[in-house]
Design a protein around this motif. Structure first.
Motif, PDB file in Angstrom:
ATOM      1  N   ILE A  74       0.860  -1.173   0.000  1.00  0.00           N
ATOM      2  CA  ILE A  74       0.000   0.000   0.000  1.00  0.00           C
ATOM      3  C   ILE A  74       0.901   1.229   0.000  1.00  0.00           C
ATOM      4  O   ILE A  74       1.726   1.415   0.889  1.00  0.00           O
ATOM      5  N   THR A  75       0.771   2.046  -1.044  1.00  0.00           N
ATOM      6  CA  THR A  75       1.510   3.297  -1.105  1.00  0.00           C
ATOM      7  C   THR A  75       0.778   4.299  -0.227  1.00  0.00           C
ATOM      8  O   THR A  75      -0.403   4.556  -0.421  1.00  0.00           O
ATOM      9  N   LEU A  76       1.487   4.846   0.732  1.00  0.00           N
ATOM     10  CA  LEU A  76       0.850   5.746   1.684  1.00  0.00           C
ATOM     11  C   LEU A  76       0.482   7.070   1.038  1.00  0.00           C
ATOM     12  O   LEU A  76       1.185   7.576   0.167  1.00  0.00           O
ATOM     13  N   ALA A  77      -0.626   7.607   1.459  1.00  0.00           N
ATOM     14  CA  ALA A  77      -1.103   8.905   0.988  1.00  0.00           C
ATOM     15  C   ALA A  77      -1.797   9.572   2.154  1.00  0.00           C
ATOM     16  O   ALA A  77      -1.768   9.065   3.274  1.00  0.00           O
ATOM     17  N   SER A  78      -2.449  10.678   1.914  1.00  0.00           N
ATOM     18  CA  SER A  78      -3.133  11.366   3.004  1.00  0.00           C
ATOM     19  C   SER A  78      -4.433  10.680   3.390  1.00  0.00           C
ATOM     20  O   SER A  78      -5.119  11.104   4.297  1.00  0.00           O
ATOM     21  N   THR A  79      -4.775   9.600   2.715  1.00  0.00           N
ATOM     22  CA  THR A  79      -5.981   8.827   3.010  1.00  0.00           C
ATOM     23  C   THR A  79      -5.623   7.661   3.917  1.00  0.00           C
ATOM     24  O   THR A  79      -4.534   7.111   3.841  1.00  0.00           O
ATOM     25  N   TYR A  80      -6.553   7.280   4.785  1.00  0.00           N
ATOM     26  CA  TYR A  80      -6.366   6.116   5.653  1.00  0.00           C
ATOM     27  C   TYR A  80      -6.679   4.849   4.855  1.00  0.00           C
ATOM     28  O   TYR A  80      -7.686   4.781   4.164  1.00  0.00           O
ATOM     29  N   TYR A  81      -5.809   3.827   4.998  1.00  0.00           N
ATOM     30  CA  TYR A  81      -6.033   2.559   4.319  1.00  0.00           C
ATOM     31  C   TYR A  81      -5.931   1.404   5.308  1.00  0.00           C
ATOM     32  O   TYR A  81      -5.039   1.365   6.152  1.00  0.00           O
ATOM     33  N   VAL A  82      -6.834   0.439   5.177  1.00  0.00           N
ATOM     34  CA  VAL A  82      -6.859  -0.748   6.032  1.00  0.00           C
ATOM     35  C   VAL A  82      -5.683  -1.647   5.679  1.00  0.00           C
ATOM     36  O   VAL A  82      -5.431  -1.918   4.507  1.00  0.00           O
ATOM     37  N   THR A  83      -4.969  -2.134   6.707  1.00  0.00           N
ATOM     38  CA  THR A  83      -3.909  -3.108   6.475  1.00  0.00           C
ATOM     39  C   THR A  83      -4.255  -4.484   7.034  1.00  0.00           C
ATOM     40  O   THR A  83      -3.788  -5.484   6.530  1.00  0.00           O
ATOM     41  N   ALA A  84      -5.063  -4.530   8.099  1.00  0.00           N
ATOM     42  CA  ALA A  84      -5.435  -5.820   8.687  1.00  0.00           C
ATOM     43  C   ALA A  84      -6.668  -5.672   9.559  1.00  0.00           C
ATOM     44  O   ALA A  84      -6.871  -4.636  10.181  1.00  0.00           O
ATOM     45  N   VAL A  85      -7.486  -6.715   9.596  1.00  0.00           N
ATOM     46  CA  VAL A  85      -8.633  -6.800  10.490  1.00  0.00           C
ATOM     47  C   VAL A  85      -8.670  -8.238  11.001  1.00  0.00           C
ATOM     48  O   VAL A  85      -8.505  -9.182  10.231  1.00  0.00           O
ATOM     49  N   THR A  86      -8.866  -8.415  12.305  1.00  0.00           N
ATOM     50  CA  THR A  86      -9.001  -9.753  12.870  1.00  0.00           C
ATOM     51  C   THR A  86     -10.225  -9.799  13.763  1.00  0.00           C
ATOM     52  O   THR A  86     -10.650  -8.784  14.311  1.00  0.00           O
ATOM     53  N   SER A  87     -10.783 -10.982  13.892  1.00  0.00           N
ATOM     54  CA  SER A  87     -11.913 -11.167  14.795  1.00  0.00           C
ATOM     55  C   SER A  87     -11.823 -12.551  15.401  1.00  0.00           C
ATOM     56  O   SER A  87     -11.509 -13.520  14.708  1.00  0.00           O
ATOM     57  N   ASN A  88     -12.087 -12.648  16.698  1.00  0.00           N
ATOM     58  CA  ASN A  88     -12.146 -13.949  17.356  1.00  0.00           C
ATOM     59  C   ASN A  88     -13.594 -14.403  17.487  1.00  0.00           C
ATOM     60  O   ASN A  88     -13.908 -15.291  18.255  1.00  0.00           O
ATOM     61  N   GLY A  89     -14.483 -13.770  16.739  1.00  0.00           N
ATOM     62  CA  GLY A  89     -15.895 -14.091  16.781  1.00  0.00           C
ATOM     63  C   GLY A  89     -16.676 -13.149  17.679  1.00  0.00           C
ATOM     64  O   GLY A  89     -17.873 -12.995  17.539  1.00  0.00           O
ATOM     65  N   THR A  90     -15.989 -12.502  18.612  1.00  0.00           N
ATOM     66  CA  THR A  90     -16.630 -11.556  19.519  1.00  0.00           C
ATOM     67  C   THR A  90     -16.028 -10.171  19.372  1.00  0.00           C
ATOM     68  O   THR A  90     -16.719  -9.196  19.139  1.00  0.00           O
ATOM     69  N   ASN A  91     -14.715 -10.092  19.506  1.00  0.00           N
ATOM     70  CA  ASN A  91     -14.014  -8.815  19.415  1.00  0.00           C
ATOM     71  C   ASN A  91     -13.368  -8.666  18.045  1.00  0.00           C
ATOM     72  O   ASN A  91     -12.774  -9.606  17.525  1.00  0.00           O
ATOM     73  N   THR A  92     -13.493  -7.473  17.471  1.00  0.00           N
ATOM     74  CA  THR A  92     -12.935  -7.189  16.153  1.00  0.00           C
ATOM     75  C   THR A  92     -11.857  -6.127  16.316  1.00  0.00           C
ATOM     76  O   THR A  92     -12.076  -5.106  16.952  1.00  0.00           O
TER      77      THR A  92
END
Length: 159
Positions: A83-101
């Motif tokens: 991901i080339t960084l810019a002034s916009t926010y970009y998602v790099t990772a999301v995890t979930s254990n089924g309850t907490n994200t």
């Protein structure tokens, strides 16, 4: 000789004839009996991998993965290309254990440096599952970021 139904005194005690278990749906090493009464030994590894590439024409605050056999108990979604960084926010990772994200997103900071943000909050990242489709969402482009166009996001999930 396999038996899939047991009747005693006019009552059905066991009836496997409507069971739908198959070896590929049962975890490896576990056993069950099929609808025909035959012993089945599981062959499924329990970990399944799926991937999707966002269309290069637009960024999005959600990404959907289709064709899942069941609702995941836990998952990890990661950006697998740079991901080339810019002034916009970009998602790099999301995890979930089924309850907490949990989620991580990045953006270019002042002076050209990068800033990473980690939020242990389902108010920034959430997910839904409906009929074989897992959709992962961010709260907004500012809180959670975009799933960047032309970046491949890989979903790894367990059910």
């Amino acid at each position: 000789m396999a038996v899939n139904r047991v009747d005693y005194g006019g009552n059905t005690l066991i009836d496997l004839s409507a069971d739908t278990v198959t070896a590929d749906a049962l975890l490896s090493g576990f056993t069950a009996h099929g609808a025909d009464g035959e012993l089945i030994t599981g062959t499924a590894d329990g970990v399944h991998v799926a991937g999707a590439t966002k269309a290069p024409s637009s960024n999005a605050t959600s990404i959907a993965f289709t064709g899942l056999a069941a609702q995941p108990k836990a998952f990890m979604l990661i950006a697998t290309s740079q991901i080339t960084l810019a002034s916009t926010y970009y998602v790099t990772a999301v995890t979930s254990n089924g309850t907490n994200t949990y989620g991580t997103y990045v953006r270019k900071g002042s002076g050209g440096g990068s800033s990473a943000y980690n939020y242990v909050s389902s108010s920034y990242f959430s997910w839904t599952y409906d009929n074989g489709t897992l959709t992962v969402k961010t709260q907004s482009s500012t809180y959670g970021g975009y799933f960047k166009s032309s970046v491949t996001y890989r979903l790894i999930y367990v059910y």
